[in-house]
Design a protein around this motif. Structure first.
Motif, mmCIF file in Angstrom:
data_model
loop_
_atom_site.group_PDB
_atom_site.id
_atom_site.type_symbol
_atom_site.label_atom_id
_atom_site.label_comp_id
_atom_site.label_asym_id
_atom_site.label_seq_id
_atom_site.Cartn_x
_atom_site.Cartn_y
_atom_site.Cartn_z
ATOM 1 N N LEU A 91 7.815 -3.802 -10.443
ATOM 2 C CA LEU A 91 7.556 -2.308 -10.423
ATOM 3 C C LEU A 91 6.109 -2.301 -10.127
ATOM 4 C CD1 LEU A 91 9.166 0.104 -11.022
ATOM 5 C CD2 LEU A 91 7.986 0.237 -12.984
ATOM 6 N N ASP A 92 5.146 -3.385 -10.621
ATOM 7 C CA ASP A 92 3.681 -3.111 -10.115
ATOM 8 C C ASP A 92 3.676 -3.406 -8.703
ATOM 9 O OD1 ASP A 92 3.117 -2.713 -12.833
ATOM 10 O OD2 ASP A 92 2.527 -4.684 -13.172
ATOM 11 N N GLN A 93 4.417 -4.179 -8.151
ATOM 12 C CA GLN A 93 4.302 -4.303 -6.612
ATOM 13 C C GLN A 93 4.593 -3.148 -6.079
ATOM 14 O OE1 GLN A 93 6.448 -7.883 -5.358
ATOM 15 N NE2 GLN A 93 5.950 -7.371 -3.013
ATOM 16 N N LEU A 94 5.800 -2.615 -6.600
ATOM 17 C CA LEU A 94 6.344 -1.332 -5.707
ATOM 18 C C LEU A 94 5.301 -0.410 -5.852
ATOM 19 C CD1 LEU A 94 8.608 0.278 -4.278
ATOM 20 C CD2 LEU A 94 9.615 0.770 -6.713
ATOM 21 N N SER A 95 4.735 -0.167 -6.927
ATOM 22 C CA SER A 95 3.654 0.858 -6.888
ATOM 23 C C SER A 95 2.514 0.713 -6.028
ATOM 24 C CB SER A 95 3.180 0.720 -8.340
ATOM 25 O OG SER A 95 2.188 1.874 -8.666
ATOM 26 N N ARG A 96 2.197 -0.876 -5.950
ATOM 27 C CA ARG A 96 1.093 -0.938 -4.917
ATOM 28 C C ARG A 96 1.548 -0.655 -3.534
ATOM 29 N NH1 ARG A 96 0.397 -5.226 -8.062
ATOM 30 N NH2 ARG A 96 1.497 -6.740 -6.436
ATOM 31 N N VAL A 97 2.757 -1.119 -3.100
ATOM 32 C CA VAL A 97 3.118 -0.758 -1.779
ATOM 33 C C VAL A 97 3.246 0.707 -1.512
ATOM 34 C CG1 VAL A 97 5.300 -0.982 -0.402
ATOM 35 C CG2 VAL A 97 4.389 -2.858 -1.708
ATOM 36 N N VAL A 98 3.671 1.429 -2.426
ATOM 37 C CA VAL A 98 3.828 3.068 -2.446
ATOM 38 C C VAL A 98 2.370 3.625 -2.120
ATOM 39 C CG1 VAL A 98 4.246 5.242 -3.333
ATOM 40 C CG2 VAL A 98 6.028 3.417 -3.402
ATOM 41 N N ASP A 99 1.425 3.193 -2.828
ATOM 42 C CA ASP A 99 0.196 3.616 -2.616
ATOM 43 C C ASP A 99 -0.568 3.098 -1.318
ATOM 44 O OD1 ASP A 99 0.028 4.630 -5.031
ATOM 45 O OD2 ASP A 99 -0.932 3.174 -6.007
ATOM 46 N N GLU A 100 -0.233 1.905 -0.791
ATOM 47 C CA GLU A 100 -0.697 1.498 0.501
ATOM 48 C C GLU A 100 -0.125 2.305 1.786
ATOM 49 O OE1 GLU A 100 0.476 -2.559 0.747
ATOM 50 O OE2 GLU A 100 -1.076 -3.331 -0.420
ATOM 51 N N ASP A 101 0.991 2.687 1.564
ATOM 52 C CA ASP A 101 2.011 3.324 2.295
ATOM 53 C C ASP A 101 1.325 4.756 2.526
ATOM 54 O OD1 ASP A 101 4.212 3.921 4.276
ATOM 55 O OD2 ASP A 101 4.462 5.602 2.878
ATOM 56 N N PHE A 102 0.952 5.435 1.521
ATOM 57 C CA PHE A 102 0.528 6.854 1.436
ATOM 58 C C PHE A 102 -0.975 6.583 1.994
ATOM 59 C CE2 PHE A 102 -2.479 10.174 -0.610
ATOM 60 C CZ PHE A 102 -1.731 11.173 -0.198
ATOM 61 N N GLN A 103 -1.707 5.535 1.983
ATOM 62 C CA GLN A 103 -3.250 5.596 2.688
ATOM 63 C C GLN A 103 -3.030 5.259 3.972
ATOM 64 O OE1 GLN A 103 -5.004 1.970 0.437
ATOM 65 N NE2 GLN A 103 -5.743 3.473 -1.313
ATOM 66 N N ARG A 104 -2.043 4.666 4.488
ATOM 67 C CA ARG A 104 -1.871 4.293 5.927
ATOM 68 C C ARG A 104 -1.410 5.658 6.583
ATOM 69 N NH1 ARG A 104 2.614 3.129 8.502
ATOM 70 N NH2 ARG A 104 3.765 2.948 6.802
ATOM 71 N N ASN A 105 -0.771 6.518 6.070
ATOM 72 C CA ASN A 105 -0.079 7.622 6.604
ATOM 73 C C ASN A 105 -1.200 8.670 6.964
ATOM 74 O OD1 ASN A 105 1.518 10.031 7.087
ATOM 75 N ND2 ASN A 105 2.817 9.428 5.588
ATOM 76 N N LYS A 106 -1.156 8.859 8.299
ATOM 77 C CA LYS A 106 -2.137 9.547 9.180
ATOM 78 C C LYS A 106 -1.872 11.042 9.125
ATOM 79 C CE LYS A 106 -4.539 5.967 10.287
ATOM 80 N NZ LYS A 106 -5.348 5.527 9.344
ATOM 81 N N ASN A 107 -0.594 11.608 8.655
ATOM 82 C CA ASN A 107 -0.239 13.012 8.729
ATOM 83 C C ASN A 107 -1.350 13.817 8.117
ATOM 84 O OD1 ASN A 107 2.213 12.504 10.004
ATOM 85 N ND2 ASN A 107 3.211 12.255 8.256
ATOM 86 N N PRO A 108 -1.482 15.040 8.304
ATOM 87 C CA PRO A 108 -2.502 15.741 7.718
ATOM 88 C C PRO A 108 -2.088 16.211 6.330
ATOM 89 C CG PRO A 108 -1.898 16.996 9.913
ATOM 90 C CD PRO A 108 -1.010 15.732 9.721
#
Length: 170
Positions: A91-108
């Motif tokens: 679950l910790d890994q999933l949390s990191r992955v979701v955060d990384e995805d959010f940071q990578r997202n370039k949408n305004p």
């Protein structure tokens, strides 16, 4: 010539049946596999449910599956354990992955993707003899983070329901 045509037609039918058998057998892996074979079966199960289900690999980021539908995106982490429940590390890994995805997202106006943990706990035990699939810490943390969790057994039941009732939209 007539007999040869019958043989060829029969061979064609056999080949089609073997392909169907292979397709259905793939879903059985939901109950007993881990690693890449389990990940592939999970992707196929979600595709059967009309999701786009693809792995994501870019640079140093890797996600087991990203589900997309009209309703949005879900990042999926998949874990199989031989003889134990799925613990909070995944679950910790999933949390990191979701955060990384959010940071990578370039949408305004970026949105967090939903997080889903798919677990195949106690995979070396008969499915009807398996005990608690997730640790209490994982359950508490998943609720707090609003992540969803599901066992591969439940996913397998859904697949069976769809395959045996293909015209039932419910």
């Amino acid at each position: 010539n007539e007999k040869q045509e019958q043989i060829e037609e029969t061979q064609k039918i056999i080949k089609e049946l073997e392909q169907k058998e292979s397709y259905y057998f793939n879903f059985r892996r939901l109950l007993f596999e881990q690693g890449e074979p389990l990940e592939e079966s999970v992707r196929q199960a979600f595709k059967l449910m009309s999701f786009s289900a693809e792995p994501f690999v870019k640079d140093d980021m890797e996600h087991d599956v990203i589900l997309t539908s009209n309703e949005g995106r879900i990042i999926v982490e998949i874990e199989g354990k031989n003889n134990s429940a799925i613990d909070i590390k995944k679950l910790d890994q999933l949390s990191r992955v979701v955060d990384e995805d959010f940071q990578r997202n370039k949408n305004p106006e970026p949105e967090y993707a939903l997080g889903l943990l798919v677990g195949n706990p106690h995979r070396k035990t008969s499915p009807n003899e398996r005990t608690e699939p997730f640790t209490k810490k994982l359950l508490i943390s998943a609720k707090r983070k609003r992540f969803k969790i599901i066992t591969t057994q439940e996913l397998f039941k859904a697949v069976c329901q769809i395959l045996t009732n293909p015209n039932d939209d419910k």
